[in-house]
Design a protein around this motif. Structure first.
Motif, mmCIF file in Angstrom:
data_model
loop_
_atom_site.group_PDB
_atom_site.id
_atom_site.type_symbol
_atom_site.label_atom_id
_atom_site.label_comp_id
_atom_site.label_asym_id
_atom_site.label_seq_id
_atom_site.Cartn_x
_atom_site.Cartn_y
_atom_site.Cartn_z
ATOM 1 N N ASP A 49 -5.377 -0.404 -2.068
ATOM 2 C CA ASP A 49 -4.335 0.494 -1.992
ATOM 3 C C ASP A 49 -4.617 1.618 -3.110
ATOM 4 O OD1 ASP A 49 -4.061 -0.846 -4.285
ATOM 5 O OD2 ASP A 49 -1.763 -1.411 -3.987
ATOM 6 N N GLY A 50 -6.100 1.832 -3.246
ATOM 7 C CA GLY A 50 -6.211 3.049 -4.200
ATOM 8 C C GLY A 50 -5.735 4.283 -3.727
ATOM 9 N N GLU A 51 -5.253 5.227 -4.492
ATOM 10 C CA GLU A 51 -4.765 6.538 -4.230
ATOM 11 C C GLU A 51 -5.287 7.188 -3.173
ATOM 12 O OE1 GLU A 51 -3.139 9.269 -6.789
ATOM 13 O OE2 GLU A 51 -1.726 7.658 -8.004
ATOM 14 N N VAL A 53 -7.193 6.006 -0.777
ATOM 15 C CA VAL A 53 -7.234 5.080 0.574
ATOM 16 C C VAL A 53 -6.300 5.488 1.674
ATOM 17 C CG1 VAL A 53 -7.057 2.666 1.495
ATOM 18 C CG2 VAL A 53 -8.117 3.262 -0.624
ATOM 19 N N ALA A 54 -6.819 6.063 2.672
ATOM 20 C CA ALA A 54 -5.948 6.393 3.822
ATOM 21 C C ALA A 54 -5.194 5.529 4.416
ATOM 22 C CB ALA A 54 -6.765 7.353 4.835
ATOM 23 N N HIS A 55 -5.888 4.312 4.859
ATOM 24 C CA HIS A 55 -5.170 2.849 5.374
ATOM 25 C C HIS A 55 -5.365 1.850 4.496
ATOM 26 C CE1 HIS A 55 -6.406 5.004 9.760
ATOM 27 N NE2 HIS A 55 -5.573 5.454 9.158
ATOM 28 N N PRO A 56 -4.445 1.820 3.527
ATOM 29 C CA PRO A 56 -4.280 0.617 2.629
ATOM 30 C C PRO A 56 -3.976 -0.728 3.267
ATOM 31 C CG PRO A 56 -2.077 1.952 2.708
ATOM 32 C CD PRO A 56 -3.342 2.908 3.462
ATOM 33 N N SER A 57 -4.477 -1.707 2.655
ATOM 34 C CA SER A 57 -4.127 -2.890 3.343
ATOM 35 C C SER A 57 -3.004 -3.828 2.404
ATOM 36 C CB SER A 57 -5.374 -3.871 3.429
ATOM 37 O OG SER A 57 -6.177 -3.301 4.476
ATOM 38 N N LEU A 68 -14.763 3.116 7.502
ATOM 39 C CA LEU A 68 -13.561 2.372 7.874
ATOM 40 C C LEU A 68 -13.422 1.122 7.323
ATOM 41 C CD1 LEU A 68 -11.863 2.122 10.570
ATOM 42 C CD2 LEU A 68 -13.818 0.871 11.849
ATOM 43 N N ASP B 92 -10.628 3.346 16.354
ATOM 44 C CA ASP B 92 -10.309 3.226 14.767
ATOM 45 C C ASP B 92 -8.627 2.973 14.843
ATOM 46 O OD1 ASP B 92 -12.751 3.219 14.555
ATOM 47 O OD2 ASP B 92 -12.950 4.975 13.085
ATOM 48 N N TRP B 96 -6.091 0.098 13.386
ATOM 49 C CA TRP B 96 -5.002 0.394 12.255
ATOM 50 C C TRP B 96 -3.725 0.043 12.823
ATOM 51 C CZ3 TRP B 96 -3.780 0.622 7.607
ATOM 52 C CH2 TRP B 96 -2.816 1.424 6.918
ATOM 53 N N GLN B 99 -3.537 -3.713 12.561
ATOM 54 C CA GLN B 99 -3.422 -4.195 11.526
ATOM 55 C C GLN B 99 -1.946 -3.988 10.800
ATOM 56 O OE1 GLN B 99 -6.031 -2.453 8.654
ATOM 57 N NE2 GLN B 99 -4.817 -3.029 6.848
ATOM 58 N N THR B 103 1.000 -6.893 9.962
ATOM 59 C CA THR B 103 1.657 -7.039 8.471
ATOM 60 C C THR B 103 3.126 -7.197 8.779
ATOM 61 O OG1 THR B 103 -0.132 -5.831 7.702
ATOM 62 C CG2 THR B 103 1.848 -5.952 6.313
ATOM 63 N N TYR B 149 4.926 -1.204 0.678
ATOM 64 C CA TYR B 149 3.635 -1.211 1.493
ATOM 65 C C TYR B 149 3.818 -0.162 2.597
ATOM 66 C CZ TYR B 149 -0.119 -2.057 4.572
ATOM 67 O OH TYR B 149 -1.258 -1.712 5.377
ATOM 68 N N VAL B 153 2.445 3.651 3.592
ATOM 69 C CA VAL B 153 1.639 3.955 4.904
ATOM 70 C C VAL B 153 2.317 5.492 5.342
ATOM 71 C CG1 VAL B 153 1.566 3.310 7.231
ATOM 72 C CG2 VAL B 153 0.841 1.681 5.280
ATOM 73 N N ARG B 156 1.301 8.231 3.264
ATOM 74 C CA ARG B 156 -0.077 8.751 3.154
ATOM 75 C C ARG B 156 -0.490 9.108 4.532
ATOM 76 N NH1 ARG B 156 -3.525 4.512 -0.409
ATOM 77 N NH2 ARG B 156 -1.807 4.019 -1.899
ATOM 78 N N ASN B 157 0.371 9.178 5.517
ATOM 79 C CA ASN B 157 0.029 9.571 6.964
ATOM 80 C C ASN B 157 0.076 11.144 7.051
ATOM 81 O OD1 ASN B 157 -0.540 10.097 9.778
ATOM 82 N ND2 ASN B 157 1.608 9.602 10.199
ATOM 83 N N PRO B 158 -1.046 11.918 7.037
ATOM 84 C CA PRO B 158 -0.990 13.291 6.984
ATOM 85 C C PRO B 158 -0.389 13.969 8.347
ATOM 86 C CG PRO B 158 -3.221 12.343 7.486
ATOM 87 C CD PRO B 158 -2.504 11.212 7.494
#
Lengths: 240, 240
Positions: A49-51, A53-57, A68, B92, B96, B99, B103, B149, B153, B156-158
């Protein structure tokens, strides 16, 4: 040449990462087990979840393939299985493989909760009484229910070879191996009693263990020994 | 013309079937909710593991599409999402989405275990003390961790529109709606306190509820009211 795959998973335990490791090892593709290298743990955290990272886990395992990032065990296996001949070729077959893998994920989560029925952030010793009750239910009701199901899947499969799907090994077979292996470690008495009722599953376990790449892996230092920080833990009081 | 989809899920509760129903309703495709018809429950059971079923399911929901049976909620949604424009178009993007859905499945399973921490086959009243302890951990640690979390998400979604993925609605948004809806029913005090911290998620919940097909569904008899046989249950003592 850079290694195509980087696996991010906690060092020191098999955990859910092991289902991914088994697929990578069977496929014979090079990978880096990032957290087991120096400085790997901070790389793991940053990948989650670094800043940038577009797709954090939410949690590891995470597989990096170039840019990817793929999270969730069953999702990673679907990707790897398709790419490396460890999944059925048809779309229907792939849905079936994914369905089975998700059912394996369900029992793995329940196995975890036998030693942490109240809180995953508290110690086992703080929830031991509840763990005994939950483990009893797991041993007596849930393990047989899940194993009945998976044994039935193997029985109904018209393909030769005793696999879960068709006549070739898939990632589902590798995961069933790991499931049985973990259950036998955590609940040896229970599993010894149950074994005769599940000839298909135990034959599959033996068959997977003998595959050259898997056998070499299991005998290597890359295979982390079972231990009590893992999902499958052996506490004798939970296997009475 | 036969209805293309038949959904097999327990009558009388939203449960995991609801994630599938929401996708079918939003897509506007006809389906039969089999167990809610006369004789439907035996049809459900037969579809799970009847002897002639090649691909048995461990548990509902199961979606029938012609001869194809698909089990496991996230697996059904991956199929429906791809087919009805409720999933990203790229591979991809689909990984996502899957994933994120897995979760969501993880927190749904944890929500269930707040009222059944010891045994899913025993009554709530028999495990009430343990339920209080588990629910406390869920309210104080797990709900915030998962909502942090998912809020991240969305942040961060552009893509525009406040969705989880890209600039279009996906099945993940429908499932986040259902997750928030269920949590708000089961834990109204907790969720009222948490709401200000999760503006993205609550805005998404409102947005999904206003979609014409979803709104019509929620106002129809097809939407089963929340109740205490469901995954999300309101027991005031678990929401102190």
């Amino acid at each position: 040449m850079t290694t195509p795959y980087q696996l991010y998973y906690w060092d020191g335990l098999q955990g859910r990462g092991e289902f991914v490791r088994l697929a990578l090892e069977e496929a014979g593709v090079p990978y880096v087990d990032v957290a087991r290298k120096k400085g790997g743990m901070s790389a793991l955290t940053a990948s989650l979840d670094g800043e940038q990272v577009a797709h954090p886990s939410f949690a590891p395992p995470v597989l990096r393939v170039g840019e990817l990032l793929i999270g969730q065990t069953a999702n990673i296996l679907m990707f790897l299985g398709t790419k490396h001949g460890l999944a059925p070729r048809s779309q229907d077959g792939r849905l079936w493989a994914n369905q089975l893998q998700l059912t394996i994920a369900d029992i793995v989560a329940e196995a975890h909760d036998t030693h942490h029925p109240i809180s995953s952030s508290a110690y086992y010793e703080e929830q031991k009484k509840e763990a005994k009750a939950r483990a009893r239910d797991f041993r007596e009701k849930r393990i047989p229910k899940f194993l009945d199901y998976f044994e039935g899947v193997i029985e109904r499969n018209p393909g030769r070879g005793g696999y879960a799907i068709g006549s070739r090994l898939s990632y589902v077979d590798l995961s069933l191996f790991q499931l049985l292996d973990g259950l036998a470690y955590a609940f040896p008495n229970t599993m010894a009693k149950l074994a005769p009722s599940y000839p298909g599953l135990f034959a599959l376990h033996a068959k997977v263990a003998q595959r050259p790449n898997v056998a070499a892996y299991l005998n290597s230092k890359r295979r982390i020994p079972n231990n009590e920080t893992d999902i499958f833990r052996h506490y004798p009081e939970l296997d009475k």
